[in-house]
Structures are given as C-alpha cells and as structure tokens.
Scaffold this motif. Structure first.
Motif, PDB file in Angstrom:
ATOM      1  N   UNK A   1      -1.760  -0.185  -8.541  1.00 37.81           N
ATOM      2  CA  UNK A   1      -0.817  -0.364  -8.135  1.00 37.81           C
ATOM      3  C   UNK A   1       0.146   1.664  -7.637  1.00 37.81           C
ATOM      4  N   UNK A   2       0.589   2.085  -6.944  1.00 38.64           N
ATOM      5  CA  UNK A   2       0.965   3.250  -6.002  1.00 38.64           C
ATOM      6  C   UNK A   2       3.076   3.408  -5.830  1.00 38.64           C
ATOM      7  N   UNK A   3       3.216   3.574  -5.894  1.00 37.82           N
ATOM      8  CA  UNK A   3       4.301   3.763  -5.568  1.00 37.82           C
ATOM      9  C   UNK A   3       4.570   5.435  -5.532  1.00 37.82           C
TER      10      UNK A   3
ATOM     11  N   UNK B   1      -1.202  -3.355   6.599  1.00 39.86           N
ATOM     12  CA  UNK B   1      -0.722  -4.646   6.087  1.00 39.86           C
ATOM     13  C   UNK B   1      -0.467  -5.074   5.226  1.00 39.86           C
ATOM     14  N   UNK B   2       0.028  -4.545   4.009  1.00 40.01           N
ATOM     15  CA  UNK B   2       0.193  -4.739   2.695  1.00 40.01           C
ATOM     16  C   UNK B   2      -1.336  -4.986   2.127  1.00 40.01           C
TER      17      UNK B   2
ATOM     18  N   UNK C   1      10.717   7.709   0.692  1.00 37.59           N
ATOM     19  CA  UNK C   1      10.309   8.628  -1.080  1.00 37.59           C
ATOM     20  C   UNK C   1       9.692   6.336  -0.948  1.00 37.59           C
ATOM     21  N   UNK C   2       9.742   6.715  -2.228  1.00 35.26           N
ATOM     22  CA  UNK C   2       9.012   5.428  -2.428  1.00 35.26           C
ATOM     23  C   UNK C   2       8.481   4.447  -1.579  1.00 35.26           C
ATOM     24  N   UNK C   3       7.402   4.433  -1.249  1.00 36.99           N
ATOM     25  CA  UNK C   3       6.011   3.495  -0.481  1.00 36.99           C
ATOM     26  C   UNK C   3       5.314   2.710  -2.231  1.00 36.99           C
ATOM     27  N   UNK C   4       5.368   1.471  -1.111  1.00 37.04           N
ATOM     28  CA  UNK C   4       4.985   0.629  -2.613  1.00 37.04           C
ATOM     29  C   UNK C   4       3.841   0.490  -2.409  1.00 37.04           C
ATOM     30  N   UNK C   5       2.252   0.180  -2.581  1.00 33.35           N
ATOM     31  CA  UNK C   5       0.907   0.049  -2.257  1.00 33.35           C
ATOM     32  C   UNK C   5       0.730  -1.004  -3.314  1.00 33.35           C
ATOM     33  N   UNK C   6       0.775  -2.659  -2.773  1.00 34.41           N
ATOM     34  CA  UNK C   6      -0.258  -3.011  -4.603  1.00 34.41           C
ATOM     35  C   UNK C   6      -1.764  -2.914  -4.602  1.00 34.41           C
TER      36      UNK C   6
END
Length: 297
Positions: free
Chosen positions: A150-152, A207-208, A276-281
């Motif tokens: 995961x990436x933030x 889309x997640x 800021x702080x975009x969370x990618x699974x």
C-alpha cells in the motif's frame, strides 16, 4: 333506301311513307350480338367472382387478426404463469451473488492478514544481519514496482462521472454503448492512466483497485472491470506523486483532452484536484511460474 337498324312492325305493309327509309326487321338475338359486346352471363359470372373474392379476402383478414390476437393472448398468459418463477429465480441468483461476494471479501481479508503475518515474520528473521537487511531492501523495491504494498502520499485525484440525463444534442443522442446511457469506456480510463504515468505518477489506483503488472482494464457489456473487479461511476483515479509537477504535465496530456471533449460533447463530469495523504491499496500479487532476466545470455 333500306336501313338495317331495328324491327318495324309495319314493315312490308301498305303504310309506307314516301321518302321514309324502309326498315328491315332484325331478330333480337342478332341485334344483341351487334350492340352488346359482353354476354350477360359472363358479366354476371364476373360480378359473382368479384363478390366471392371480396368475401374470401375479408375472411382471411379476419382469420389473420384472430390468430395474431390468439398469439398475444397466449404470450401474455405464458408470461403471467412464468412470472412468479422468474422472480423467484432472480431472488435466488441475487442471494447467491451476495453470498459469493461476502465469501470473497472474507477470503481476501484472510489472505491479506496471512500475507501481513508472513511479511512481519520475514522481516523479523532478516533484520538481524547486513545481508538480510540488503535482501529486505531489494524485496521492498521489487514489491513497490509490483504494486504489492500500500502507498500513502500526495498526488492528484481525477474524478470522472457519467451523465445521468444528457442534453438533447445531435451528438449526445448517439449512445456510445448500445442500450445504455454509459459514456465513459475502458479506453478512456486507460488513456487517463497512461497520461498520469507520463506525468510522473509513482502509484495509481482506479476505483479502489491498484494498477500494477498484469492488471487489465476492459469493457464488459455496460460495465468496466479493473483486474476483474467491477467499478461504476463516478470513477475515482488516484495518482501518488509530486502533485504540482504532475498537474502541469497532466493539464496538457491527451488523457485530459479526451475527458474535456467528452465533457463538452456528452456532459461528462470531470474534476481534477491535488491532495495530501492519498491512500492506495496494495495490488494483487500473482504467482510467478517462470522469469527470465532481460538481456541475459
């Protein structure tokens, strides 16, 4: 002078007028042959035939109307008789789909938990010496390239929304997907993703669903599948990377130009924002059965 013209009862008698033409008696049969060109029997037969033809035509028309009505009545009765069964089948299928989705979600959560346990144990065992730490660094780099972690971080958020009811324009009235109001297609999202990579994105999700190696994005009827997972409008695309530098390049990209064209022509909603702080699974990691180093002899 004699004239052939009819029958005169006084012909041949003494009552002849001076200068008057003498009429020669003609039988009625001969007179009818000379004056009537169609035998009365034929005329009567033709009239009777026309009447029978009209009667037959009306009969066939009535029979055709009755047959059509019977077909519609039968179809309606069949639909009414099968409707409860169809509704019950739909309920069973819907319940099966929900059950399968629940089971898939539970299995995916268990997989992620086990993967986290394996990663934690591997790190605990390898952090004890320099060789292990170097191996962990190499693994982290490989996992980042494979979108397995995961990436933030900061980046761009691109939101694309299919129009609910479009304006009545000549170009808008033509559906891009037959039988639906869908405007955004898989190739549109693919172009946006490729433009974000060219803009400097380090990680992307649609889309997640994390975009990584072997991840496909394709059209399936009226829906779009990303890594075989259905996504729906609004389509949210997250791209982690330097937001301002990415925004400058993406503003001139073919992906955004395509979205602006769809916005103007079809009423598609397009929104691009930095954050800021975009969370990618983490993405799905598939087992590699064979690998070969590029350029190896």
């Amino acid at each position: 002078m004699s004239t052939l013209g009819g029958y005169d009862s006084s012909a041949g008698r003494s009552a002849h007028r001076v200068g008057a033409p003498t009429l020669i008696p003609v039988p009625s049969l001969l007179r009818s042959l000379l004056s009537d060109h169609l035998d009365p029997g034929y005329a009567a037969a033709a009239q009777a035939g026309r009447q029978r033809g009209r009667g037959t035509e009306w009969t066939w028309q009535v029979l055709a109307a009755v047959m059509i009505a019977a077909v519609f009545v039968f179809a309606w009765a069949q639909a009414q008789s099968t409707a409860p069964g169809v509704r019950e089948s739909q309920k069973v299928l819907a319940a099966s789909v929900r059950s399968a989705e629940t089971a898939t979600t539970e299995i995916a959560a268990r997989r992620d938990a086990l993967a986290a346990d394996v990663d934690a144990e591997s790190r605990r065992r390898l952090e004890g010496d320099a060789t292990g730490r170097q191996l962990l660094a190499d693994l982290d780099q490989a996992n980042a390239g494979a979108a397995a972690t995961p990436v933030i971080g900061p980046g761009l958020t691109v939101t694309v929304t299919d129009p609910g009811v479009t304006r009545d324009l000549s170009d808008v009235s033509k559906e891009r997907v037959e039988g639906s109001r869908q405007v955004i297609l898989d190739r549109d999202l693919q172009l946006v993703v490729n433009s974000l990579w060219l803009s400097g994105a380090e990680a992307i999700s649609v889309g997640g669903v994390r975009i990584g190696p072997n991840v496909t994005m394709r059209q399936a009827g009226g829906g779009i599948l990303v890594d075989n997972r259905p996504i729906a409008s609004p389509y949210v695309i997250l791209a982690v990377g330097p937001p301002h530098a990415m925004s400058e390049v993406f503003d001139r990209s073919t992906g955004l130009q395509r979205l602006r064209l769809l916005e103007t022509s079809y009423g598609v909603g397009v929104n691009v924002a930095t954050g800021e702080g975009l969370a990618l699974p983490a993405g799905s990691v598939r087992e590699v059965n064979f690998a070969k180093q590029i350029g190896a002899k």
